[in-house]
Design a protein around this motif. Structure first.
Motif, PDB file in Angstrom:
ATOM      1  N   PHE A 107       0.833  -1.204   0.000  1.00  0.00           N
ATOM      2  CA  PHE A 107       0.000   0.000   0.000  1.00  0.00           C
ATOM      3  C   PHE A 107       0.865   1.249   0.000  1.00  0.00           C
ATOM      4  O   PHE A 107       0.602   2.197  -0.733  1.00  0.00           O
ATOM      5  N   ALA A 108       1.915   1.236   0.852  1.00  0.00           N
ATOM      6  CA  ALA A 108       2.787   2.410   0.953  1.00  0.00           C
ATOM      7  C   ALA A 108       3.407   2.739  -0.408  1.00  0.00           C
ATOM      8  O   ALA A 108       3.486   3.896  -0.806  1.00  0.00           O
ATOM      9  N   SER A 109       3.804   1.685  -1.143  1.00  0.00           N
ATOM     10  CA  SER A 109       4.478   1.931  -2.421  1.00  0.00           C
ATOM     11  C   SER A 109       3.533   2.578  -3.427  1.00  0.00           C
ATOM     12  O   SER A 109       3.959   3.220  -4.375  1.00  0.00           O
ATOM     13  N   ARG A 110       2.233   2.366  -3.229  1.00  0.00           N
ATOM     14  CA  ARG A 110       1.268   3.016  -4.130  1.00  0.00           C
ATOM     15  C   ARG A 110       0.799   4.356  -3.547  1.00  0.00           C
ATOM     16  O   ARG A 110      -0.044   5.033  -4.126  1.00  0.00           O
ATOM     17  N   GLY A 111       1.320   4.716  -2.363  1.00  0.00           N
ATOM     18  CA  GLY A 111       0.943   5.958  -1.712  1.00  0.00           C
ATOM     19  C   GLY A 111      -0.498   5.952  -1.224  1.00  0.00           C
ATOM     20  O   GLY A 111      -1.151   6.991  -1.153  1.00  0.00           O
ATOM     21  N   VAL A 112      -1.003   4.759  -0.911  1.00  0.00           N
ATOM     22  CA  VAL A 112      -2.396   4.650  -0.460  1.00  0.00           C
ATOM     23  C   VAL A 112      -2.394   4.216   1.006  1.00  0.00           C
ATOM     24  O   VAL A 112      -1.582   3.380   1.410  1.00  0.00           O
TER      25      VAL A 112
END
Ligand code: ATP
Ligand code: MG
Length: 419
Positions: A107-112
């Motif tokens: 999730f973090a890598s997608r900025g979500v």
């Protein structure tokens, strides 16, 4: 340790109980297990309902020594497989730290921001082996209970298939060491009973061989399939038994056998055209383009399909294919003369080697006592040969069209074999 030989499959998901979605995962899983000599003895589709699912898991686990579940591993409330299986096997669930941090990182890598419910997918029943999901978020699980195995796989086929691949070697080690091999022989040009009559003596003989071969005949209008299977401790022996059986079938049915490796009639015809460096075009009336549609279903068909013409009306046959109006008037649009003229017309108009002409009465109206509904004439012309044949097909409009396309492709095949 129990040798795995009997498997059960549960396909989980309420959508699979509606007319819009079909459980195809179980077919894939069955094929993979059969290759290991594991028979599927039970399968069931069950909705996203705690009680129904628990009952299905208990029943299936009772019957089999391998239970494969597909679906219901997602993060939402209706994804219950993990929890229900843990409950039935009395395994407490706890969060797997590695899985949890993996989900957070994704999730973090997608900025979500990660919705808390996603951590459900990090919950693992005690003693389970976690199977990584390369194509999605839901991890799979491998559980063992008294020598029996429960495998939980995600529902989306593109996630399930590679995950089953990851455990196939582990399953092979635990299987009985038998290989079950299947082959499909495809046949045209005879009815089911004609084929059955010729094959019957073979069935008896195959049953007595060292590696017995089992056969089932499946017939639809215009095509017959003979499904062969053999089981042996050695994969090579099972394979060899099937190859010998296929030779027997060929010896008995000759050119009526068109495929022994699963390929379709249009693929077979396509390969023959490529091998001979020939190109093809079709002039289609009652099939409305179906022959060409099937020819172009094959990837790479641009190597041999140039163009086709759908000429439904008499005027179109004359204008687009140079079928003389007098020939139509003298013999009728559904006649061998017109079919041959259509085949010849497309050959010269498209400047191809092989021309097909198809004309007929697909129904339900338009028939006469002389030319009833289902009368179809197919003609094929090559540089050196021309042939026309009149068929009387049965069935509804769509089936007549399919049988006509089958007959046309098959006539091309037989003519190419003679060239
Ligand atoms: P996800 O994490 O992707 O939600 P999941 O294990 O929860 O995984 P499901 O939600 O049950 O999977 O199914 C997702 C989709 O996968 C379904 O909409 C359906 O299209 C497909 N699918 C599920 N089960 C099957 C099946 N048995 N055969 C074919 N397709 C299936
Ligand atoms: Mg679901």
């Amino acid at each position: 340790m129990t040798r795995l030989s009997r498997a059960a499959i549960l396909a989980v998901g309420s959508e699979l109980l509606t007319p819009t979605r079909m459980d195809t995962n179980s077919l894939f899983v069955t094929d993979q297990l059969n290759r290991l000599g594991i028979d599927v003895i039970f399968k069931c589709v069950v909705g996203d309902d705690r009680e129904e699912l628990a009952r299905a898991v208990r029943t299936a686990f009772d019957l089999a020594d391998l239970l494969v579940c597909s679906g219901g591993l997602g993060p939402t409330d209706d994804d219950l497989t993990r929890e229900v299986v843990a409950e039935v096997l009395r395994r407490p669930l706890s969060e797997d730290a590695e899985l949890a941090s993996g989900i957070r990182a994704r999730f973090a890598s997608r900025g979500v921001l990660m919705p808390a419910i996603n951590l459900r997918q990090a919950m693992v029943p005690a003693g389970a082996r976690v199977l990584a999901n390369k194509n999605g978020t839901a991890p799979g699980l491998w559980l063992e209970e008294e020598g029996r195995i429960v495998l939980l796989l995600p529902g989306p086929p593109r996630e399930l298939k590679p995950m089953l691949g990851m455990v196939i070697e582990s399953l092979r080690e635990r299987a009985g060491g038998f290989s079950l091999v299947r082959r499909v022989v495809r046949i045209t040009g005879r009815t089911e009973s004609q084929a059955e009559q010729s094959l019957q003596p073979l069935y008896a003989e195959w049953g007595r061989r060292t590696v017995p071969v089992a056969a089932t005949i499946l017939a639809a209008l215009g095509q017959i399939e003979l499904h062969l299977s053999a089981r042996s401790a050695s994969h090579a022996d099972a394979d060899a038994a099937l190859i010998q059986a296929i030779d027997d079938v060929r010896a008995s049915l000759g050119l009526d056998v068109y495929s022994v490796d699963g390929s379709s009639l249009e693929q077979v015809v396509g390969n023959m055209l490529v091998e001979r460096g020939l190109r093809i075009g079709a002039a289609e009336s009652c099939t409305g383009g179906l022959v060409t549609s099937r020819l172009t279903d094959v990837p790479g068909s641009s190597r041999y399909v140039d163009r086709s013409i759908v000429a439904y009306s008499n005027a179109a046959k004359t204008e687009l294919l140079d079928v003389p109006a007098e020939v139509i008037a003298a013999h009728g649009a559904v006649s061998e003369e017109v079919a041959l003229a259509m085949a010849s017309g497309i050959r010269s108009r498209a400047r191809v080697d092989v021309g097909i002409g198809v004309t007929g009465i697909a129904g339900p109206s338009g028939g006469s006592s002389e030319k009833p509904v289902g009368t179809v004439v197919v003609a094929v012309q090559t540089p050196s040969l021309a042939r026309a044949r009149t068929f009387r097909f049965i069935g509804e409009r769509e089936l007549v069209k399919f049988q006509a396309s089958q007959a046309a492709l098959d006539m091309v095949r037989r003519l190419l074999l003679e060239l």
